[in-house]
Design a protein around this motif. Structure first.
Motif, PDB file in Angstrom:
ATOM      1  N   PRO A 159       0.834  -1.214   0.000  1.00  0.00           N
ATOM      2  CA  PRO A 159       0.000   0.000   0.000  1.00  0.00           C
ATOM      3  C   PRO A 159       0.865   1.261   0.000  1.00  0.00           C
ATOM      4  O   PRO A 159       1.986   1.272   0.531  1.00  0.00           O
ATOM      5  N   ILE A 160       0.339   2.327  -0.575  1.00  0.00           N
ATOM      6  CA  ILE A 160       0.953   3.655  -0.525  1.00  0.00           C
ATOM      7  C   ILE A 160       0.054   4.525   0.344  1.00  0.00           C
ATOM      8  O   ILE A 160      -1.146   4.600   0.109  1.00  0.00           O
ATOM      9  N   ARG A 161       0.649   5.177   1.337  1.00  0.00           N
ATOM     10  CA  ARG A 161      -0.128   5.961   2.288  1.00  0.00           C
ATOM     11  C   ARG A 161       0.164   7.454   2.172  1.00  0.00           C
ATOM     12  O   ARG A 161       1.276   7.853   1.844  1.00  0.00           O
ATOM     13  N   ASP A 162      -0.846   8.236   2.470  1.00  0.00           N
ATOM     14  CA  ASP A 162      -0.651   9.656   2.714  1.00  0.00           C
ATOM     15  C   ASP A 162      -0.080   9.764   4.125  1.00  0.00           C
ATOM     16  O   ASP A 162      -0.750   9.432   5.104  1.00  0.00           O
ATOM     17  N   ARG A 163       1.159  10.196   4.255  1.00  0.00           N
ATOM     18  CA  ARG A 163       1.826  10.169   5.552  1.00  0.00           C
ATOM     19  C   ARG A 163       1.197  11.120   6.555  1.00  0.00           C
ATOM     20  O   ARG A 163       1.375  10.950   7.769  1.00  0.00           O
ATOM     21  N   LEU A 164       0.500  12.111   6.072  1.00  0.00           N
ATOM     22  CA  LEU A 164      -0.134  13.050   6.991  1.00  0.00           C
ATOM     23  C   LEU A 164      -1.362  12.427   7.646  1.00  0.00           C
ATOM     24  O   LEU A 164      -1.541  12.483   8.860  1.00  0.00           O
ATOM     25  N   SER A 165      -2.208  11.795   6.850  1.00  0.00           N
ATOM     26  CA  SER A 165      -3.459  11.232   7.378  1.00  0.00           C
ATOM     27  C   SER A 165      -3.350   9.755   7.716  1.00  0.00           C
ATOM     28  O   SER A 165      -4.143   9.231   8.485  1.00  0.00           O
ATOM     29  N   ALA A 193       7.878   2.413  -2.706  1.00  0.00           N
ATOM     30  CA  ALA A 193       6.655   2.976  -2.122  1.00  0.00           C
ATOM     31  C   ALA A 193       6.983   4.171  -1.229  1.00  0.00           C
ATOM     32  O   ALA A 193       6.271   5.183  -1.241  1.00  0.00           O
ATOM     33  N   GLU A 194       8.065   4.072  -0.451  1.00  0.00           N
ATOM     34  CA  GLU A 194       8.462   5.189   0.410  1.00  0.00           C
ATOM     35  C   GLU A 194       8.821   6.412  -0.418  1.00  0.00           C
ATOM     36  O   GLU A 194       8.537   7.553  -0.018  1.00  0.00           O
ATOM     37  N   SER A 195       9.447   6.204  -1.574  1.00  0.00           N
ATOM     38  CA  SER A 195       9.786   7.333  -2.449  1.00  0.00           C
ATOM     39  C   SER A 195       8.524   8.041  -2.936  1.00  0.00           C
ATOM     40  O   SER A 195       8.471   9.279  -2.982  1.00  0.00           O
ATOM     41  N   ILE A 196       7.510   7.260  -3.295  1.00  0.00           N
ATOM     42  CA  ILE A 196       6.247   7.867  -3.744  1.00  0.00           C
ATOM     43  C   ILE A 196       5.594   8.621  -2.597  1.00  0.00           C
ATOM     44  O   ILE A 196       5.078   9.736  -2.773  1.00  0.00           O
ATOM     45  N   GLU A 197       5.611   8.036  -1.395  1.00  0.00           N
ATOM     46  CA  GLU A 197       5.013   8.708  -0.235  1.00  0.00           C
ATOM     47  C   GLU A 197       5.735  10.018   0.078  1.00  0.00           C
ATOM     48  O   GLU A 197       5.098  11.022   0.412  1.00  0.00           O
ATOM     49  N   ARG A 198       7.079  10.021  -0.044  1.00  0.00           N
ATOM     50  CA  ARG A 198       7.831  11.263   0.200  1.00  0.00           C
ATOM     51  C   ARG A 198       7.473  12.326  -0.832  1.00  0.00           C
ATOM     52  O   ARG A 198       7.315  13.505  -0.504  1.00  0.00           O
ATOM     53  N   ARG A 199       7.334  11.920  -2.080  1.00  0.00           N
ATOM     54  CA  ARG A 199       6.993  12.879  -3.120  1.00  0.00           C
ATOM     55  C   ARG A 199       5.579  13.437  -2.913  1.00  0.00           C
ATOM     56  O   ARG A 199       5.319  14.604  -3.204  1.00  0.00           O
ATOM     57  N   LEU A 200       4.671  12.613  -2.402  1.00  0.00           N
ATOM     58  CA  LEU A 200       3.337  13.124  -2.078  1.00  0.00           C
ATOM     59  C   LEU A 200       3.415  14.204  -1.011  1.00  0.00           C
ATOM     60  O   LEU A 200       2.719  15.224  -1.091  1.00  0.00           O
TER      61      LEU A 200
END
Length: 589
Positions: A159-165, A193-200
């Motif tokens: 899964p890819i998560r929005d790290r804020l929510s 996946a962590e790279s995508i989350e950081r870019r978000l």
């Protein structure tokens, strides 16, 4: 690992499962649970059609954040049979990359064209669907796929998560032949996946910077005479010399977060600990790129805020008879407190309330050495701030102070608590029987929390008792978190949290909070269980030392009764001693 030996066990187990026979040991529980859900949904293994959506956003924030990561992966696997897919939080494929571009021409559209939905309820057991169901990194090999079309492939998905929510917003899935499996692949999938989350997160920061630029530009325009101003604006941290310390700043930022989440023009007064009053103003702002947000400022003076900031329900506002905005008042200063999107404020407010709830739980759970009372304290803490209904099921052995040999088979409904008296769940005192594949049994089997965001799609839970499940759903109960009560390695039961009033489903942050509350309660329940056991042993010892009779006396007729103290603490004794002359001595101590 190769296809031989990897597929033999799952293939035979899958064949037995499909004809209704018991499956052999060795099938991983996430796969078996997924197969059971597929069967409950009435899916067919030879099914080839999947829903197609043409309304997905090909340029969404998720796609924009993932694009460079997907390009790097395609370059890394150039010339191979590896393919990488990006799906949204509903399982709809948004992007695909192939190590060997010619591979896309040999596959059917369902495996090459974006827009097909691979959620488990449509596609059966597969990487994307299972990652959304399990909410962590998963691997599916060959015959572990439910559908025939995927039997020759393996996949790893996360899964890819929005790290804020903390919400799951997408899935990254790697598909490959069995022979391409490599021990380092899971680590690579996680890093991607962590790279995508950081870019978000960076995109969110860029949006906030755009809002800040729009706010500052508006301030410069006001000072240049394009519009009436309210006085000079400085950063909140620049006000230290004027008596505003770090504690004051935290209070203002905390209140400003609530205003930001409201997403409207408002004014509230904040009284600081030293008696100083500050007025907070929130105003909508839009960046040049169209991002809509809120800016919150602090006004430091005894004068009322502009009249246009007043609106019903904004809190304890200043006097509504304030004059219209005019030229800056002498000595009036405005400090920028926060600028951002309303959703950010909502997440921050929710996070603060979760921390407050945990702090309160540390003093309100475990006030007695009683298993049932402790379970009720857990439920009372969670309702209504986390859940609308809570049930706690504990093995009967634990209620007696013992460890349960099989807690899954002797669960006892200990507590039912909710926002209404007529809870739609089975009452306390009833024995609870769970079937394999239900969220509750998956929770007990794995020892981990299970989140069911939408109970209407939790087929295992519905199939256990359809009529009872329907009554619960009819009360708008729509989301569930099941958490095991574990303490010192002992499984003491299960706590289930249900949501009905808030239309939003439970998220990962809610699951984390439920686990924290359950962990505190489990430790207290285990202390109560141990106390119950020791107390029972002490009472048994005391009773074993009591006399079974008294000698016959000529002078008196003796009768006795022993009542242990309610506190459980005692050492009382009595005796009857025959004396000369038809006398007796009666002693109590």
């Amino acid at each position: 690992m190769g296809a031989t030996g990897e597929q033999i066990g799952p293939a035979r187990s899958r064949e037995r499962f499909l004809v209704g026979d018991p499956v052999a040991d060795g099938v991983r529980s996430p796969i078996l649970n997924s197969w059971q859900r597929c069967r409950s949904l009435g899916l067919s293994p030879d099914q080839t059609d999947l829903p197609y959506r043409d309304d997905f956003d090909p340029d969404s924030r998720l796609v924009h954040a993932a694009q460079p990561v997907l390009d790097r992966l395609a370059s890394r696997f150039a010339g191979s049979q590896m393919n990488v897919s990006l799906a949204d939080g509903n399982g709809t494929v948004l992007q695909r990359r192939f190590g060997e571009p010619a591979l896309a021409r040999t596959l059917p559209p369902i495996q090459t064209v974006p827009g097909f939905v691979f959620a488990e309820r449509f596609a059966g057991t597969n990487g994307i669907g299972l990652a959304l169901a399990e909410r962590h990194l998963v691997q599916v090999y060959g015959a572990e796929h439910f559908a025939e079309r995927s039997q020759s492939n393996a996949c790893s998905a996360i899964p890819i998560r929005d790290r804020l929510s903390g919400h799951v917003v997408g899935v990254l899935c790697f598909g490959y032949p069995h022979g391409y499996e490599h021990p380092q692949l899971p680590a690579l999938v996680r890093r991607a996946a962590e790279s995508i989350e950081r870019r978000l997160m960076e995109e969110r920061s860029e949006r906030e910077r755009a809002l800040l630029r729009a706010y500052l530009d508006a301030g410069h325009a006001a000072r240049d005479g394009a519009a009436p101003g309210e006085g000079p604006t400085i950063g909140l941290e620049e006000l230290g010399d004027s008596g505003l310390d770090l504690g004051d700043q935290m209070i203002l930022k905390d209140k400003a977060t609530e205003l930001m989440s409201g997403a409207r023009r408002a004014a509230v007064e904040v009284l600081l600990p030293h008696g100083r009053g500050v007025t907070l103003l929130s105003s909508p702002v839009t960046s040049l790129t169209g991002v809509e947000g809120v800016v919150v400022e602090a006004v430091f003076s005894g004068e009322p805020p502009p009249e246009h900031h007043f609106s019903p329900g904004t809190g304890r506002a200043a006097r509504p008879s304030a004059p219209a905005p005019g030229p800056p008042a002498p000595g009036r200063v405005r400090g920028l407190v926060l600028v951002g999107e309303p959703e950010v404020g909502k997440y921050a407010v929710a996070a603060r309330r979760r921390l407050e709830l945990l702090a309160e739980a540390s003093t309100r759970i475990g006030t007695t050495l009683d298993v049932t009372r402790t379970a009720r304290e857990l439920a009372e803490m969670a309702v209504p701030r986390l859940a609308d209904y809570v049930t706690v099921d504990v093995p009967e052995a634990v209620l007696r102070g013992e460890e349960s040999a099989d807690p899954r088979s002797e669960l006892h409904r200990t507590v039912v608590h909710g926002i209404t008296e007529d809870c739609p769940f089975y009452p306390a005192g009833r024995r609870v029987e769970l079937r394999s594949g239900t969220p509750h049994m998956r929770c007990l089997d794995s020892g981990q929390a299970v989140l069911e965001a939408d109970l209407r799609e939790a087929v295992g839970w519905i199939d256990q008792e359809p009529e009872h499940a329907r009554r619960i759903l009819d009360r708008n109960v729509h989301s569930l978190i099941s958490v095991p009560l574990l303490a010192r390695g002992v499984l003491l039961g299960i706590a289930s949290f249900y949501r009905s009033q808030d239309p939003a489903p439970f998220g990962e942050d809610d699951s984390w909070l439920a686990q924290e509350l359950a962990a505190r309660a489990a430790l207290c329940i285990d202390n109560a269980r141990r106390y119950t056991r020791e107390h029972t042993l002490a009472l048994a010892l005391q009773e074993s030392l009591l006399p079974r009779g008294v000698p016959e006396q000529g002078a008196v007729e003796v009768a006795h009764r022993y009542l242990p103290a309610e506190s459980g603490v005692g050492g009382d004794w009595f005796d009857v001693i025959p004396l000369s002359g038809t006398r007796v001595a009666l002693l109590v101590g």
